[in-house]
Design a protein around this motif. Sequence first.
Motif, PDB file in Angstrom:
ATOM      1  N   TYR A   8       0.835  -1.205   0.000  1.00 41.44           N
ATOM      2  CA  TYR A   8       0.000   0.000   0.000  1.00 41.44           C
ATOM      3  C   TYR A   8       0.868   1.253   0.000  1.00 41.44           C
ATOM      4  N   SER A   9       0.396   2.288  -0.639  1.00 42.22           N
ATOM      5  CA  SER A   9       1.132   3.551  -0.741  1.00 42.22           C
ATOM      6  C   SER A   9       1.603   4.035   0.631  1.00 42.22           C
ATOM      7  N   LYS A  10       2.835   4.528   0.692  1.00 45.58           N
ATOM      8  CA  LYS A  10       3.397   5.010   1.963  1.00 45.58           C
ATOM      9  C   LYS A  10       2.638   6.208   2.510  1.00 45.58           C
ATOM     10  N   THR A  11       1.881   6.896   1.658  1.00 46.14           N
ATOM     11  CA  THR A  11       1.068   8.030   2.097  1.00 46.14           C
ATOM     12  C   THR A  11      -0.417   7.675   2.177  1.00 46.14           C
ATOM     13  N   GLY A  12      -0.736   6.386   2.132  1.00 45.86           N
ATOM     14  CA  GLY A  12      -2.139   5.990   2.101  1.00 45.86           C
ATOM     15  C   GLY A  12      -2.747   6.396   0.770  1.00 45.86           C
ATOM     16  N   GLU A  13      -3.945   6.960   0.815  1.00 49.33           N
ATOM     17  CA  GLU A  13      -4.576   7.435  -0.425  1.00 49.33           C
ATOM     18  C   GLU A  13      -4.217   8.888  -0.705  1.00 49.33           C
ATOM     19  N   ASP A  14      -3.508   9.525   0.212  1.00 52.89           N
ATOM     20  CA  ASP A  14      -3.008  10.884  -0.010  1.00 52.89           C
ATOM     21  C   ASP A  14      -1.779  10.854  -0.921  1.00 52.89           C
ATOM     22  N   ASN A  15      -1.526  11.979  -1.566  1.00 48.55           N
ATOM     23  CA  ASN A  15      -0.281  12.173  -2.301  1.00 48.55           C
ATOM     24  C   ASN A  15       0.049  13.656  -2.328  1.00 48.55           C
ATOM     25  N   TYR A  16       1.190  14.002  -2.890  1.00 52.07           N
ATOM     26  CA  TYR A  16       1.642  15.392  -2.832  1.00 52.07           C
ATOM     27  C   TYR A  16       2.618  15.695  -3.953  1.00 52.07           C
ATOM     28  N   VAL A  17       2.801  16.998  -4.196  1.00 52.69           N
ATOM     29  CA  VAL A  17       3.835  17.507  -5.102  1.00 52.69           C
ATOM     30  C   VAL A  17       4.634  18.530  -4.314  1.00 52.69           C
ATOM     31  N   GLN A  18       5.936  18.303  -4.209  1.00 50.12           N
ATOM     32  CA  GLN A  18       6.823  19.218  -3.496  1.00 50.12           C
ATOM     33  C   GLN A  18       7.927  19.650  -4.465  1.00 50.12           C
ATOM     34  N   GLY A  19       7.636  20.684  -5.245  1.00 51.93           N
ATOM     35  CA  GLY A  19       8.612  21.193  -6.184  1.00 51.93           C
ATOM     36  C   GLY A  19       9.332  22.397  -5.607  1.00 51.93           C
ATOM     37  N   GLU A  20      10.006  23.140  -6.482  1.00 53.36           N
ATOM     38  CA  GLU A  20      10.679  24.358  -6.029  1.00 53.36           C
ATOM     39  C   GLU A  20       9.693  25.506  -5.868  1.00 53.36           C
ATOM     40  N   THR A  21       8.719  25.579  -6.778  1.00 57.64           N
ATOM     41  CA  THR A  21       7.714  26.640  -6.712  1.00 57.64           C
ATOM     42  C   THR A  21       6.286  26.103  -6.869  1.00 57.64           C
ATOM     43  N   ARG A  22       6.152  24.822  -7.190  1.00 54.82           N
ATOM     44  CA  ARG A  22       4.837  24.211  -7.379  1.00 54.82           C
ATOM     45  C   ARG A  22       4.600  23.208  -6.258  1.00 54.82           C
ATOM     46  N   PHE A  23       3.449  23.352  -5.602  1.00 52.55           N
ATOM     47  CA  PHE A  23       3.143  22.508  -4.446  1.00 52.55           C
ATOM     48  C   PHE A  23       1.691  22.058  -4.536  1.00 52.55           C
ATOM     49  N   ALA A  24       1.437  20.823  -4.122  1.00 51.87           N
ATOM     50  CA  ALA A  24       0.070  20.308  -4.181  1.00 51.87           C
ATOM     51  C   ALA A  24      -0.120  19.193  -3.166  1.00 51.87           C
ATOM     52  N   VAL A  25      -1.354  19.033  -2.713  1.00 55.95           N
ATOM     53  CA  VAL A  25      -1.758  17.863  -1.933  1.00 55.95           C
ATOM     54  C   VAL A  25      -2.989  17.271  -2.602  1.00 55.95           C
ATOM     55  N   LEU A  26      -3.073  15.943  -2.558  1.00 55.33           N
ATOM     56  CA  LEU A  26      -4.165  15.221  -3.199  1.00 55.33           C
ATOM     57  C   LEU A  26      -4.674  14.157  -2.239  1.00 55.33           C
ATOM     58  N   ASP A  27      -5.959  13.871  -2.303  1.00 53.76           N
ATOM     59  CA  ASP A  27      -6.578  12.918  -1.386  1.00 53.76           C
ATOM     60  C   ASP A  27      -7.471  11.971  -2.170  1.00 53.76           C
ATOM     61  N   GLY A  28      -7.012  10.729  -2.334  1.00 54.73           N
ATOM     62  CA  GLY A  28      -7.805   9.731  -3.037  1.00 54.73           C
ATOM     63  C   GLY A  28      -9.079   9.403  -2.277  1.00 54.73           C
ATOM     64  N   VAL A  29     -10.164   9.228  -2.995  1.00 56.80           N
ATOM     65  CA  VAL A  29     -11.483   8.990  -2.399  1.00 56.80           C
ATOM     66  C   VAL A  29     -11.624   7.514  -2.039  1.00 56.80           C
ATOM     67  N   GLY A  30     -11.805   7.255  -0.729  1.00 46.41           N
ATOM     68  CA  GLY A  30     -11.792   5.883  -0.236  1.00 46.41           C
ATOM     69  C   GLY A  30     -12.963   5.030  -0.659  1.00 46.41           C
TER      70      GLY A  30
END
Length: 299
Positions: free
Chosen positions: A61-83
């Motif tokens: 299973y994903s180390k972040t569960g159903e969540d994921n993220y983008v950690q760039g230099e200037t671009r950032f995001a969080v995502l939440d997969g629907v269970g």
Amino acid sequence: MITNNFFQFEQYYNIFKQKGLLILALSYSTNLKLTSSIQYIPKDRSKDPIYAKYLKDLNNYSKTGEDNYVQGETRFAVLDGVGGYIQHGYDSSIISSRLAKYIKEYNNSSNDIKDCLAAAYQKVLEDPEVEAGATTVTLSQIDPSTGEMNVLNLGDSWLGVLRDGEFVNETLKQEYFFNAPYQLAKIPNTGKESRSISNKPEDADAYKFNLQKGDLVILSTDGMVDNWGRSKIADWWSEYLTDDCDLDKLNKEFVRLVNKDSKDQTFYSEFVKEYNLLKNSRYTGGKEDDITVLVVKVD
């Protein structure tokens, strides 16, 4: 003469600042330095009978569960997969991780995050590895030369800008009804498609915020904000955030504390507060969920 002009400029700047006007703020927001930290604690799926039934190997299973993220230099995001898709045998960690991947890879000279999200979602729809699933997304792009931050929010993840102990800007969640957020989906062929929620990238709310030195940008999935309220979040970060702090260490402790409360049945979480208002009930308890928090310190 130059000295007089400078004092005149400073005088007008202070007047604008006192009146809450940000017309001159960009003059003090150039050449910003961005330092970021990502921390997460996934929900323990091994104790969930639904996941145990449909996921053959929880060790993968994903180390972040159903969540994921983008950690760039200037671009950032969080995502939440629907269970909810797990009940049809689909793991939404796949769609959230693939959308994050394509958001990170998108490269265009305009840095338009609307184009970025649209292109990334189209790639998800074409990706054979994504059979089905859905995800929320909060996406931001910061221009360090001006301090301008563009944000797209689709669903119930969240972004807030903390300044001088309070949130001066934040996104609002998008829901059809309680606990049913907007979501980007790839619908499975189950015969129940008409009951599935499926939004388009253009349904996301767009924001434009001006950042200043000293700001802290916080992005999180609903696993955090469903537990801690805005004032509690602001108070905690304001107490411990310093110029020379270890941002990773601080963020790790923050996520640990939120996760602890999410498992406490005596804790009065934001999720339970909202539910009680809707149902006229008196429940207590945290909301156990995947928790992902991405913070960006502006210097």
